[in-house]
Write a protein that holds these residues in place. Structure first.
Motif, PDB file in Angstrom:
ATOM      1  N   THR A  61       9.359  50.249  -7.603  1.00  0.00           N
ATOM      2  CA  THR A  61       8.983  51.454  -8.000  1.00  0.00           C
ATOM      3  C   THR A  61       8.906  52.253  -6.479  1.00  0.00           C
ATOM      4  O   THR A  61       9.203  53.223  -6.260  1.00  0.00           O
ATOM      5  CB  THR A  61       7.957  51.662  -8.734  1.00  0.00           C
ATOM      6  OG1 THR A  61       6.719  50.913  -8.173  1.00  0.00           O
ATOM      7  CG2 THR A  61       8.029  51.316 -10.092  1.00  0.00           C
ATOM      8  N   ARG A  64      12.288  52.721  -4.959  1.00  0.00           N
ATOM      9  CA  ARG A  64      13.001  53.948  -5.575  1.00  0.00           C
ATOM     10  C   ARG A  64      12.428  55.074  -5.169  1.00  0.00           C
ATOM     11  O   ARG A  64      13.192  55.981  -4.632  1.00  0.00           O
ATOM     12  CB  ARG A  64      12.953  54.014  -7.098  1.00  0.00           C
ATOM     13  CG  ARG A  64      13.966  52.946  -7.771  1.00  0.00           C
ATOM     14  CD  ARG A  64      14.125  53.173  -9.464  1.00  0.00           C
ATOM     15  NE  ARG A  64      12.702  52.891 -10.065  1.00  0.00           N
ATOM     16  CZ  ARG A  64      12.333  51.902 -10.261  1.00  0.00           C
ATOM     17  NH1 ARG A  64      13.194  50.639 -10.411  1.00  0.00           N
ATOM     18  NH2 ARG A  64      11.258  51.635 -10.811  1.00  0.00           N
ATOM     19  N   ASP A  65      11.142  55.219  -5.095  1.00  0.00           N
ATOM     20  CA  ASP A  65      10.400  56.517  -4.289  1.00  0.00           C
ATOM     21  C   ASP A  65      10.705  56.719  -3.124  1.00  0.00           C
ATOM     22  O   ASP A  65      11.174  57.686  -2.467  1.00  0.00           O
ATOM     23  CB  ASP A  65       8.866  56.411  -4.415  1.00  0.00           C
ATOM     24  CG  ASP A  65       8.532  56.310  -6.071  1.00  0.00           C
ATOM     25  OD1 ASP A  65       9.157  56.939  -6.891  1.00  0.00           O
ATOM     26  OD2 ASP A  65       7.271  55.801  -6.121  1.00  0.00           O
ATOM     27  N   GLN A  68      14.538  57.970  -2.920  1.00  0.00           N
ATOM     28  CA  GLN A  68      14.413  59.332  -3.433  1.00  0.00           C
ATOM     29  C   GLN A  68      13.882  60.224  -2.301  1.00  0.00           C
ATOM     30  O   GLN A  68      14.337  61.215  -2.055  1.00  0.00           O
ATOM     31  CB  GLN A  68      13.735  59.328  -4.626  1.00  0.00           C
ATOM     32  CG  GLN A  68      13.980  60.607  -5.205  1.00  0.00           C
ATOM     33  CD  GLN A  68      15.337  61.105  -5.809  1.00  0.00           C
ATOM     34  OE1 GLN A  68      16.072  60.179  -6.422  1.00  0.00           O
ATOM     35  NE2 GLN A  68      15.928  62.060  -5.629  1.00  0.00           N
ATOM     36  N   THR A  69      12.913  59.844  -1.613  1.00  0.00           N
ATOM     37  CA  THR A  69      12.521  60.706  -0.447  1.00  0.00           C
ATOM     38  C   THR A  69      13.432  60.759   0.734  1.00  0.00           C
ATOM     39  O   THR A  69      13.735  62.039   1.030  1.00  0.00           O
ATOM     40  CB  THR A  69      11.021  59.946  -0.106  1.00  0.00           C
ATOM     41  OG1 THR A  69       9.979  59.980  -0.927  1.00  0.00           O
ATOM     42  CG2 THR A  69      10.516  60.959   1.421  1.00  0.00           C
ATOM     43  N   ILE A  71      16.503  60.561   0.403  1.00  0.00           N
ATOM     44  CA  ILE A  71      17.830  61.234  -0.259  1.00  0.00           C
ATOM     45  C   ILE A  71      17.149  62.738  -0.222  1.00  0.00           C
ATOM     46  O   ILE A  71      18.224  63.655   0.517  1.00  0.00           O
ATOM     47  CB  ILE A  71      18.327  60.945  -1.406  1.00  0.00           C
ATOM     48  CG1 ILE A  71      18.966  59.561  -1.370  1.00  0.00           C
ATOM     49  CG2 ILE A  71      19.166  62.076  -2.198  1.00  0.00           C
ATOM     50  CD1 ILE A  71      19.422  58.940  -2.616  1.00  0.00           C
ATOM     51  N   ASP A  72      16.224  63.202  -0.745  1.00  0.00           N
ATOM     52  CA  ASP A  72      15.599  64.545  -0.541  1.00  0.00           C
ATOM     53  C   ASP A  72      15.681  65.204   0.951  1.00  0.00           C
ATOM     54  O   ASP A  72      16.226  66.383   1.261  1.00  0.00           O
ATOM     55  CB  ASP A  72      14.103  64.497  -1.115  1.00  0.00           C
ATOM     56  CG  ASP A  72      14.368  64.511  -2.698  1.00  0.00           C
ATOM     57  OD1 ASP A  72      15.517  64.498  -3.286  1.00  0.00           O
ATOM     58  OD2 ASP A  72      13.188  64.213  -3.399  1.00  0.00           O
TER      59      ASP A  72
END
Length: 79
Positions: A61, A64-65, A68-69, A71-72
């Motif tokens: 997890t 993944r976080d 995702q951060t 990519i953002d």
């Protein structure tokens, strides 16, 4: 005449014996198939549980976080 009767009885006994042997072989194959099916079912359940545990682990997890951060952040820079 008695010899023919003895041969007939022996043939019937032999046929009955071979049929009984075939049934036990069929039963053995059937039992083996059931055992293989049960073992594969148990293995599939254990693998599914293991993958779920890995997917829900803290490391997964957090990874993944983090991705995702990143990519953002990259999308924000490109926009």
């Amino acid at each position: 005449m008695k010899l023919y009767l003895a041969v007939a009885v022996l043939m019937l006994a032999f046929v009955a014996y071979t049929e009984a042997q075939e049934q036990t072989i069929e039963e053995r194959f059937s039992n083996f198939g059931d055992q293989v099916a049960e073992a594969s079912k148990n293995l599939a359940e254990k693998a599914k549980a293991t993958f779920a545990d890995i997917q829900n682990s803290k490391f997964a997890t957090d990874s993944r976080d983090w991705f995702q951060t990143q990519i953002d952040n990259l999308k924000a820079k490109l926009a």
